[in-house]
Write a protein that holds these residues in place. Structure first.
Motif, PDB file in Angstrom:
ATOM      1  N   SER A  59      45.285 100.068  61.157  1.00  0.00           N
ATOM      2  CA  SER A  59      44.077  99.314  60.841  1.00  0.00           C
ATOM      3  C   SER A  59      43.439  99.731  59.532  1.00  0.00           C
ATOM      4  O   SER A  59      42.573  99.028  59.002  1.00  0.00           O
ATOM      5  CB  SER A  59      43.059  99.487  61.972  1.00  0.00           C
ATOM      6  N   GLY A  60      43.828 100.898  59.009  1.00  0.00           N
ATOM      7  CA  GLY A  60      43.205 101.402  57.789  1.00  0.00           C
ATOM      8  C   GLY A  60      41.883 102.100  58.021  1.00  0.00           C
ATOM      9  O   GLY A  60      41.248 102.559  57.078  1.00  0.00           O
ATOM     10  N   ARG A  61      41.446 102.204  59.281  1.00  0.00           N
ATOM     11  CA  ARG A  61      40.182 102.870  59.634  1.00  0.00           C
ATOM     12  C   ARG A  61      40.518 104.185  60.321  1.00  0.00           C
ATOM     13  O   ARG A  61      41.177 104.190  61.367  1.00  0.00           O
ATOM     14  CB  ARG A  61      39.343 101.986  60.561  1.00  0.00           C
ATOM     15  N   PHE A  62      40.048 105.284  59.761  1.00  0.00           N
ATOM     16  CA  PHE A  62      40.388 106.569  60.368  1.00  0.00           C
ATOM     17  C   PHE A  62      39.314 107.604  60.055  1.00  0.00           C
ATOM     18  O   PHE A  62      38.534 107.485  59.092  1.00  0.00           O
ATOM     19  CB  PHE A  62      41.748 107.067  59.882  1.00  0.00           C
ATOM     20  N   ILE A  63      39.286 108.631  60.915  1.00  0.00           N
ATOM     21  CA  ILE A  63      38.489 109.844  60.714  1.00  0.00           C
ATOM     22  C   ILE A  63      39.422 111.016  60.996  1.00  0.00           C
ATOM     23  O   ILE A  63      40.065 111.060  62.054  1.00  0.00           O
ATOM     24  CB  ILE A  63      37.270 109.897  61.653  1.00  0.00           C
ATOM     25  N   VAL A  64      39.523 111.949  60.076  1.00  0.00           N
ATOM     26  CA  VAL A  64      40.386 113.119  60.233  1.00  0.00           C
ATOM     27  C   VAL A  64      39.498 114.351  60.321  1.00  0.00           C
ATOM     28  O   VAL A  64      38.718 114.640  59.405  1.00  0.00           O
ATOM     29  CB  VAL A  64      41.378 113.248  59.077  1.00  0.00           C
ATOM     30  N   LEU A  65      39.628 115.066  61.432  1.00  0.00           N
ATOM     31  CA  LEU A  65      38.869 116.297  61.654  1.00  0.00           C
ATOM     32  C   LEU A  65      39.787 117.500  61.456  1.00  0.00           C
ATOM     33  O   LEU A  65      40.969 117.453  61.838  1.00  0.00           O
ATOM     34  CB  LEU A  65      38.303 116.322  63.080  1.00  0.00           C
ATOM     35  N   PRO A  66      39.271 118.594  60.889  1.00  0.00           N
ATOM     36  CA  PRO A  66      40.096 119.810  60.744  1.00  0.00           C
ATOM     37  C   PRO A  66      40.226 120.513  62.096  1.00  0.00           C
ATOM     38  O   PRO A  66      39.243 121.033  62.644  1.00  0.00           O
ATOM     39  CB  PRO A  66      39.302 120.653  59.736  1.00  0.00           C
ATOM     40  N   ARG A  67      41.404 120.520  62.629  1.00  0.00           N
ATOM     41  CA  ARG A  67      41.629 121.083  63.967  1.00  0.00           C
ATOM     42  C   ARG A  67      41.245 122.554  64.035  1.00  0.00           C
ATOM     43  O   ARG A  67      40.711 123.021  65.041  1.00  0.00           O
ATOM     44  CB  ARG A  67      43.114 120.886  64.324  1.00  0.00           C
ATOM     45  N   GLN A  68      41.505 123.272  62.936  1.00  0.00           N
ATOM     46  CA  GLN A  68      41.225 124.709  62.965  1.00  0.00           C
ATOM     47  C   GLN A  68      39.728 125.001  62.987  1.00  0.00           C
ATOM     48  O   GLN A  68      39.321 126.139  63.247  1.00  0.00           O
ATOM     49  CB  GLN A  68      41.878 125.398  61.755  1.00  0.00           C
ATOM     50  N   ALA A  69      38.896 123.972  62.713  1.00  0.00           N
ATOM     51  CA  ALA A  69      37.446 124.175  62.729  1.00  0.00           C
ATOM     52  C   ALA A  69      36.794 123.704  64.018  1.00  0.00           C
ATOM     53  O   ALA A  69      35.578 123.858  64.179  1.00  0.00           O
ATOM     54  CB  ALA A  69      36.808 123.458  61.534  1.00  0.00           C
ATOM     55  N   LEU A  70      37.568 123.136  64.935  1.00  0.00           N
ATOM     56  CA  LEU A  70      36.993 122.667  66.188  1.00  0.00           C
ATOM     57  C   LEU A  70      36.648 123.860  67.073  1.00  0.00           C
ATOM     58  O   LEU A  70      37.372 124.866  67.097  1.00  0.00           O
ATOM     59  CB  LEU A  70      37.974 121.743  66.917  1.00  0.00           C
ATOM     60  N   PRO A  71      35.569 123.763  67.853  1.00  0.00           N
ATOM     61  CA  PRO A  71      35.202 124.896  68.712  1.00  0.00           C
ATOM     62  C   PRO A  71      36.195 125.132  69.846  1.00  0.00           C
ATOM     63  O   PRO A  71      36.301 126.248  70.353  1.00  0.00           O
ATOM     64  CB  PRO A  71      33.823 124.490  69.250  1.00  0.00           C
ATOM     65  N   ASP A  72      36.937 124.107  70.247  1.00  0.00           N
ATOM     66  CA  ASP A  72      37.864 124.243  71.376  1.00  0.00           C
ATOM     67  C   ASP A  72      39.172 123.516  71.070  1.00  0.00           C
ATOM     68  O   ASP A  72      39.524 122.558  71.767  1.00  0.00           O
ATOM     69  CB  ASP A  72      37.237 123.701  72.647  1.00  0.00           C
ATOM     70  N   PRO A  73      39.919 123.906  70.042  1.00  0.00           N
ATOM     71  CA  PRO A  73      41.128 123.148  69.675  1.00  0.00           C
ATOM     72  C   PRO A  73      42.199 123.169  70.750  1.00  0.00           C
ATOM     73  O   PRO A  73      43.011 122.243  70.833  1.00  0.00           O
ATOM     74  CB  PRO A  73      41.593 123.858  68.399  1.00  0.00           C
TER      75      PRO A  73
END
Length: 880
Positions: A677-691
């Protein structure tokens, strides 16, 4: 009769000249007709192969209804008998493309009574199923209407997974019961079977009946799944007590009946049946229209590219025909002058030449067309082009013969002189030509090559016009630098360089005819090579973006131990986990929600993977350096998501968990995370509190480990796919209309090279008589044979150099000028095609220059042996 005999006699006398023109006319007709037929054959085969590779859910048309309940026996009701009726209701031409059809009725998966791991068991019946199985134990189900216990049959793998041999009673979880009629239902296993042919297409929609899914240990959200089969009355008996009955009519499109000419009609029909199914309350599912649209985009792009290349080659051939005709007219100048002196008019001379041409050239054109009809492939609408090429070949000698005798003259002309100050009329014509070429380039960028679905002849000829325009400009510019070289040669020792450059500076053989033909041929060849290298470069970048690693391991909800197992595989140097939730939501600071694809990527690990793999992709520093903290998480978002978020951040949901984030960077795409779809959000996994609670569904791996070792290390019971960077790059070269693309590049490069060499040979032939006289005189002054060959080389070097420079500039910049009109990004997974010049192409051009000069020397030697330089001198002097 005497007149006809005279015409045939003259044709026989000048058989060499007419034979050369006939060969060129035949090749032109063959190229015009055969190239599109071959391209159509390659595109049709590629289309069929692409459709054959599609999974059933993409290529088949599935009509589905979800009634409140089922009939007592759906397989004997009007539902099963509606297969041919619904097929005939499909929009044309779909009914004629259907090769097989199946009717399936079923109930969605229900949870069995908890006596072990949670299992979803679905129930299916299909027309003709009892003929596609072989019973190994027990018997086939035989149910009666309304029976509380439904007899079912299981395949061996399903029975093993459920621990349900013949005689087992399977109870449905009570929370799953209570349909409209209420009451409980039980499944009695009365038979075990194996498929007669597991590859039979009928099993595609009920593959779980043969290959059950074992589930993912430790992840209750992904339970085991399987299908049991029964007869029609059994399904009818179970339907009132369970929920979600479904009827499906599935039609297989036969790829062998598809061709490129029917793409638009088939795509339109598929879109129509999606909008308006054959019956009320029915839904249609298929992705074949999307696949055909993608292929049609590639086919349009390659058709435009083929039209450009073919226009260049045909224009070069017509130019060679004109050069050959001019040579023939020059050889017969004395004959025509004598006819003129005896009272013949210009029309008489033209008619005499036309009668001779009509004997040979139309037949040669027809022979070329006839040979092309034996080439495999669908015929293209090129008949008018063949007629036009034949008309040009037939009329060029009469036209040139008549034009040469407009002014009666009995004095031999110097053939090595041209007017260095062109007339105002000629300058006006040249400026008008340049204006037409520039206007065509502008329209081509604005409108595309085929604004109404077909190829516009004027727009397709724009590259030829630009090449000829470059030849005109070069012809006006080259005298000054050539004069400077001549002055330097006059100061040097030896007369060969000075004489050769002096003759070239006086216009022999650098005239507009040979120069234009050479420039068009070289521009066509270089254009083909530049486009080929540019597409290859764009595909490399697209592969780097889609798989920024040496390999990608894909599955679903990998366990936490898989990353360590992959890192321990010999040859692996780095591993980056990735989780993608393709259908989730995000919330803006203002409280608005919208759908989006959210991915969690260990950016720090991905940076190491990309560096070790050498893919060259770069990641935003804010994502790589992100660490767990108390504030919002930095994220990379697509432009449209950024516009919806505004200056504030938001909250993104991935696998039912919500994370606050801020926009750290905006990008059109993110490496390793594709978004349809061209719509995305990328989160840094290493910065998540509970990866650890977000199970990855893919890993990007750097190193030279084998796909088999990676697959074995990541095996969890579910299907695991390993795709290497090399495999993905090769797929881009082998899918879609790539064979047509390769064919276009091949005929562009090979054809342009051959025609450029022919143009040089014709240039040598055109000046052979005058050059023979010059060499004869210089031989009396002590010129050696080697020096004579050097004189020819110095004469041709300016022509070839100017043609290579002008044609090279046109060929290199042409993709930038008309690139947007070609739609080449359809071959590169959407990556932008930038002009890329392969060093091998530069080397090939230098080899072409050397080959052209060597061919010219060989032709000159052959001519000198046949003409005998001493006789040429005496004949020439006698003529004067």
């Amino acid at each position: 009769m005497r007149r006809v005999g005279g015409v045939l006699w003259r044709v026989r006398v000048f058989a060499g000249q007419f034979g050369l023109l006939a060969a060129l006319a035949l090749v032109a007709a063959l190229l015009i007709t055969a190239a599109p037929r071959l391209a159509n054959d390659l595109s049709d085969r590629a289309l069929r192969e692409d459709v054959a590779r599609l999974p059933y859910a993409a290529r088949d048309i599935v009509l589905e209804q979800r009634p409140d309940t089922l009939n007592a026996d759906p397989t004997l009701s009007s539902s099963a008998g509606a297969l041919p009726m619904y097929r005939d209701r499909l929009p044309a031409p779909l009914p004629g493309l259907v090769s097989q059809a199946w009717f399936t009725a079923g109930l969605e998966g229900v949870t069995l009574a908890p006596s072990g791991p949670r299992t979803l068991l679905g129930l299916r019946t299909q027309d003709g199923m009892d003929e596609r199985v072989r019973l190994t134990t027990g018997r086939w189900p035989s149910n009666s209407a309304g029976a509380p216990t439904v007899e079912v049959a299981l395949s061996g793998p399903v029975a093993e997974q459920l621990a349900a041999p013949v005689g087992t009673i399977l109870d449905v979880d009570p929370t799953q019961q209570g349909g409209p009629a209420g009451g409980g239902v039980r499944f009695a296993v009365v038979g075990l079977f194996e498929p007669v042919d597991a590859a039979d297409l009928a099993w595609d929609t009920i593959r779980l009946a043969l290959e059950p899914f074992p589930g993912l240990p430790g992840i209750p959200e992904v339970p085991a799944s399987a299908l049991a089969v029964t007869d029609g009355p059994g399904l009818g008996a179970a339907a009132p007590r369970l929920t979600s009955p479904a009827l499906a009519w599935r039609y297989r499109i036969d790829e062998s009946r598809l061709d490129g000419g029917a793409l638009q009609a088939v795509t339109t029909a598929l879109a129509e049946v999606k909008r308006t199914p054959p019956a009320p309350g029915m839904s249609t599912s298929t992705s074949l229209d999307a696949a055909l649209v993608r292929f049609d985009g590639q086919l349009r792009a390659v058709s435009a590219l083929l039209a450009v290349v073919q226009a260049g080659l045909v224009a070069t051939l017509l130019g060679l025909i004109a050069l050959a005709a001019a040579l023939a007219v020059e050889r017969r100048r004395e004959e025509f002058a004598l006819l003129r002196a005896r009272g013949g008019t210009v029309a008489t001379i033209g008619g005499r030449a036309l009668a001779e041409s009509l004997v040979v050239l139309p037949l040669a054109t027809a022979a070329g067309w006839l040979l092309a009809t034996y080439v495999p492939g669908r015929p293209a609408a090129t008949g008018w082009l063949v007629v036009g090429a034949g008309a040009v070949a037939t009329l060029v000698i009469p036209a040139l013969a008549a034009a040469s005798q407009r002014r009666l003259s009995f004095t031999a002309r110097r053939q090595d002189l041209v007017r260095h100050r062109p007339s105002t009329r000629r300058l006006t014509a040249e400026l008008f030509f340049l204006l037409v070429a520039g206007l065509g380039a502008y329209l081509l960028r604005r409108r595309g090559l085929s604004p109404d679905g077909g190829v516009d002849p004027y727009l397709a000829s724009v590259p030829v016009l630009l090449a000829v325009g470059a030849a005109i400009v070069a012809l006006r510019v080259f005298p000054w630098p050539l004069g400077q070289l001549g002055r330097l040669a006059a100061r040097a020792r030896g007369a060969v360089a000075f004489l050769g450059l002096a003759r070239a500076g006086r216009g022999a053989p650098v005239t507009i005819g040979p120069l234009a033909v050479l420039v068009v041929a070289i521009a066509t060849g270089i254009f083909s090579g530049v486009v080929m290298s540019s597409i290859g470069d764009a595909r490399d970048r697209a592969t780097d973006l889609e798989i920024p690693a040496d390999a990608q391991v894909s599955g679903y909800a990998f366990g936490p131990e898989v990353a360590g197992r992959l890192a321990a595989v010999p040859g692996v140097t780095a591993v980056a986990p990735v989780t993608v939730d393709p259908a989730t939501q995000f919330t803006t600071g203002a409280g608005n929600t919208a759908s989006v694809q959210v991915a969690a990527v260990d950016a720090e690990a991905l940076a190491r993977v990309a560096a070790a793999s050498g893919t060259g992709v770069s990641l935003p520093a804010a994502l790589v350096d992100a660490r767990p903290g108390s504030g919002p998480i930095p994220a990379v978002v697509s432009p449209d998501v950024a516009a919806e978020l505004g200056a504030s951040g938001g909250a993104a949901t991935i696998r039912s968990r919500s994370y606050d984030f801020t926009v750290a960077a905006v990008a059109d795409a993110f490496p390793g995370v594709g978004s349809p779809s061209g719509r995305f959000i990328v989160l840094p996994r290493q910065a998540l509190p509970d990866p650890a609670v977000i199970a990855p569904d893919q890993f990007l791996v750097a190193g030279d480990a084998s796909p088999e070792a990676l697959r074995a290390a990541s095996a969890t019971g579910a299907t695991v796919t390993v795709t290497t960077w090399t495999d993905h790059r090769r797929d881009l070269d082998q899918t879609g209309a790539n064979e047509v693309l390769s064919f276009t590049f091949t005929i562009g490069a090979v054809g342009a090279t051959a025609l450029a060499l022919l143009a040089v040979g014709f240039t040598v032939l055109a000046g052979a008589r005058v050059r023979g006289q010059v060499l004869s005189r210089l031989r009396t002054l002590g010129l050696s044979g080697r020096q004579g060959r050097g004189l020819l080389v110095y004469e041709l070097v300016p022509l070839v150099t100017i043609a290579v420079l002008a044609g090279g500039l046109v060929g290199v910049f042409l993709p930038r000028v008309i690139g947007p009109a070609l739609g080449l990004s359809s071959f590169t997974s959407g990556a932008v095609v930038r002009t890329a010049l392969d060093p091998l192409l530069v080397g090939a051009v230098l080899v072409l220059v050397v080959a052209a000069l060597a061919a010219a020397v060989v032709v000159e030697n052959v001519i000198n042996r046949r003409m005998r330089l001493g006789e040429v001198l005496r004949v020439g002097e006698g003529a004067q």
